[in-house]
Design a protein around this motif. Structure first.
Motif, PDB file in Angstrom:
ATOM      1  N   THR A   1       0.740  -1.274   0.042  1.00 58.20           N
ATOM      2  CA  THR A   1      -0.035   0.176   0.107  1.00 58.20           C
ATOM      3  C   THR A   1       0.945   1.360  -0.060  1.00 58.20           C
ATOM      4  O   THR A   1       2.187   1.053   0.095  1.00 58.20           O
ATOM      5  CB  THR A   1      -0.789  -0.005   1.231  1.00 58.20           C
ATOM      6  OG1 THR A   1      -0.164   0.123   2.363  1.00 58.20           O
ATOM      7  CG2 THR A   1      -1.908  -1.249   1.181  1.00 58.20           C
ATOM      8  N   ARG A   2       0.448   2.305   0.001  1.00 54.30           N
ATOM      9  CA  ARG A   2       0.904   3.461   0.093  1.00 54.30           C
ATOM     10  C   ARG A   2       0.592   4.511   0.969  1.00 54.30           C
ATOM     11  O   ARG A   2      -0.658   4.876   0.950  1.00 54.30           O
ATOM     12  CB  ARG A   2       1.188   4.224  -1.533  1.00 54.30           C
ATOM     13  CG  ARG A   2       2.231   5.624  -1.606  1.00 54.30           C
ATOM     14  CD  ARG A   2       2.494   5.685  -2.980  1.00 54.30           C
ATOM     15  NE  ARG A   2       3.652   6.862  -3.115  1.00 54.30           N
ATOM     16  CZ  ARG A   2       4.252   7.169  -3.963  1.00 54.30           C
ATOM     17  NH1 ARG A   2       3.890   6.594  -5.144  1.00 54.30           N
ATOM     18  NH2 ARG A   2       5.065   8.173  -4.055  1.00 54.30           N
ATOM     19  N   ASP A   3       1.602   5.356   1.805  1.00 56.20           N
ATOM     20  CA  ASP A   3       1.224   6.127   2.598  1.00 56.20           C
ATOM     21  C   ASP A   3       1.950   7.354   2.292  1.00 56.20           C
ATOM     22  O   ASP A   3       3.099   7.321   2.937  1.00 56.20           O
ATOM     23  CB  ASP A   3       1.286   5.616   3.934  1.00 56.20           C
ATOM     24  CG  ASP A   3       0.728   6.589   5.178  1.00 56.20           C
ATOM     25  OD1 ASP A   3       0.764   7.779   5.043  1.00 56.20           O
ATOM     26  OD2 ASP A   3       0.974   6.390   6.377  1.00 56.20           O
ATOM     27  N   GLY A   4       1.374   8.628   1.477  1.00 53.93           N
ATOM     28  CA  GLY A   4       2.077   9.319   1.030  1.00 53.93           C
ATOM     29  C   GLY A   4       3.401   8.896   0.259  1.00 53.93           C
ATOM     30  O   GLY A   4       3.366   8.385  -0.686  1.00 53.93           O
TER      31      GLY A   4
ATOM     32  N   VAL B   1       4.375   0.637   2.140  1.00 50.90           N
ATOM     33  CA  VAL B   1       4.189  -0.262   3.163  1.00 50.90           C
ATOM     34  C   VAL B   1       4.202  -1.559   2.444  1.00 50.90           C
ATOM     35  O   VAL B   1       3.047  -1.796   1.749  1.00 50.90           O
ATOM     36  CB  VAL B   1       3.058   0.206   4.137  1.00 50.90           C
ATOM     37  CG1 VAL B   1       3.215  -0.802   5.225  1.00 50.90           C
ATOM     38  CG2 VAL B   1       3.124   1.739   4.613  1.00 50.90           C
TER      39      VAL B   1
ATOM     40  N   SER C   1       3.070   3.512  12.545  1.00 48.85           N
ATOM     41  CA  SER C   1       3.318   4.935  12.307  1.00 48.85           C
ATOM     42  C   SER C   1       4.874   5.455  12.617  1.00 48.85           C
ATOM     43  O   SER C   1       5.152   6.176  11.980  1.00 48.85           O
ATOM     44  CB  SER C   1       2.141   5.548  13.443  1.00 48.85           C
ATOM     45  OG  SER C   1       2.704   5.430  14.494  1.00 48.85           O
TER      46      SER C   1
ATOM     47  N   VAL D   1       6.704   4.378   9.912  1.00 50.62           N
ATOM     48  CA  VAL D   1       6.359   5.308   8.455  1.00 50.62           C
ATOM     49  C   VAL D   1       6.882   6.660   8.795  1.00 50.62           C
ATOM     50  O   VAL D   1       7.444   7.334   7.798  1.00 50.62           O
ATOM     51  CB  VAL D   1       4.873   5.372   8.217  1.00 50.62           C
ATOM     52  CG1 VAL D   1       4.514   6.407   7.409  1.00 50.62           C
ATOM     53  CG2 VAL D   1       4.446   3.803   7.646  1.00 50.62           C
ATOM     54  N   THR D   2       6.868   7.258   9.838  1.00 49.15           N
ATOM     55  CA  THR D   2       7.293   8.682  10.050  1.00 49.15           C
ATOM     56  C   THR D   2       8.832   8.713   9.778  1.00 49.15           C
ATOM     57  O   THR D   2       9.351   9.435   9.351  1.00 49.15           O
ATOM     58  CB  THR D   2       7.061   8.989  11.687  1.00 49.15           C
ATOM     59  OG1 THR D   2       5.559   9.165  11.598  1.00 49.15           O
ATOM     60  CG2 THR D   2       7.768  10.580  11.760  1.00 49.15           C
TER      61      THR D   2
ATOM     62  N   ALA E   1       9.216   8.571   6.074  1.00 53.27           N
ATOM     63  CA  ALA E   1       8.826   9.722   5.227  1.00 53.27           C
ATOM     64  C   ALA E   1      10.065  10.692   5.634  1.00 53.27           C
ATOM     65  O   ALA E   1      10.204  11.612   4.972  1.00 53.27           O
ATOM     66  CB  ALA E   1       7.390   9.973   5.869  1.00 53.27           C
TER      67      ALA E   1
END
Length: 234
Positions: free
Chosen positions: A5-8, A12, A188, A191-192, A195
């Motif tokens: 999937t994609r978060d920004g 992921v 999270s 991911v943070t 990012a």
């Protein structure tokens, strides 16, 4: 099978089937096919990006599919070299990578996490462990190179010769992982972290990684043979 999937700016990549929480996410050849295909898709993207791998449930991954291995004894060398190639690919992946170790990471699964740039591990439960010494298995030269080059020397000695099960706190203290988090915050946090590094996805990043990991990449390229076979028991 793995899916993404994609978060920004962060991809992921989940190690198991969507909605599944009880899989050990072992490296069946079909699993490896899907993992590699997902990496191909992610690598084909453009612009700032980073990669996080994670799973759901009790296991991050328990690594080698031993049932498949013992059912396909004529393909041991091919299979192990394919796993080594996956480690090489992750070490030089052309964007920042973070493993979100949400549960048990054993054997080759622990090595998969160690092939990422950074690792965040669940703090309340789950182990990072190399159980080969208890199973009567030898490490291939390729696996030995990965562990010796990526872990502090005394940590590698302890992990490889005692089979210690490292909790998140243990792994953080040993330098195996870079951070721990609660189960609710693990993804999270990973991911943070990813990012914040996504802007570093530039052509020079992969060159830097190749030079940084020159010795381990050479070790991982050593073919598996009868003389250094990892699955000699006893």
């Amino acid at each position: 099978m793995p899916y993404s999937t994609r978060d920004g700016d962060v991809f992921v990549l989940y190690l198991g089937e969507e909605g599944q929480t009880d899989s050990e996410n072992r490296f069946h050849p079909d699993w490896l096919d899907r993992f590699e295909a997902a990496l191909d898709e992610i690598e084909a993207s453009e612009g700032p990006a980073a990669l996080v791998t994670v799973s759901t449930g009790k296991f991050y991954t328990n690594g080698l599919d031993v049932d498949w291995l013992f059912g396909n004894v004529d393909k041991h060398y091919w299979y192990l070299d394919r796993v080594h190639a996956l480690y090489r690919r992750l070490l030089t992946f052309p964007m920042p990578t973070v493993a979100a170790v949400n549960g048990h990471a054993f054997g080759a699964g622990a090595m998969l996490a160690t092939s990422h740039d950074f690792r965040v591990m669940r703090g309340d439960r789950g182990y990072w462990c190399l159980p080969e010494v208890h199973l009567g298995m030898r490490f291939t030269p390729a696996m030995n190179s990965l562990l010796v080059e990526r872990l502090p020397n005394q940590v590698a000695l302890e992990a490889m010769t005692t089979g210690r099960r490292y909790t998140g706190a243990d792994a953080l203290a040993a330098g195996i992982v870079d951070d721990t988090a609660t189960p609710a915050e693990l993804l999270s946090v990973a991911v943070t972290r990813a990012a914040a590094l996504a802007g570093n996805r530039k052509p020079n990043l992969q060159v830097i990684k190749r030079h940084l990991h020159e010795r381990v990449l050479a070790g991982l390229a050593v073919p598996t043979t009868a003389e250094n076979m990892a699955f000699t028991i006893g």
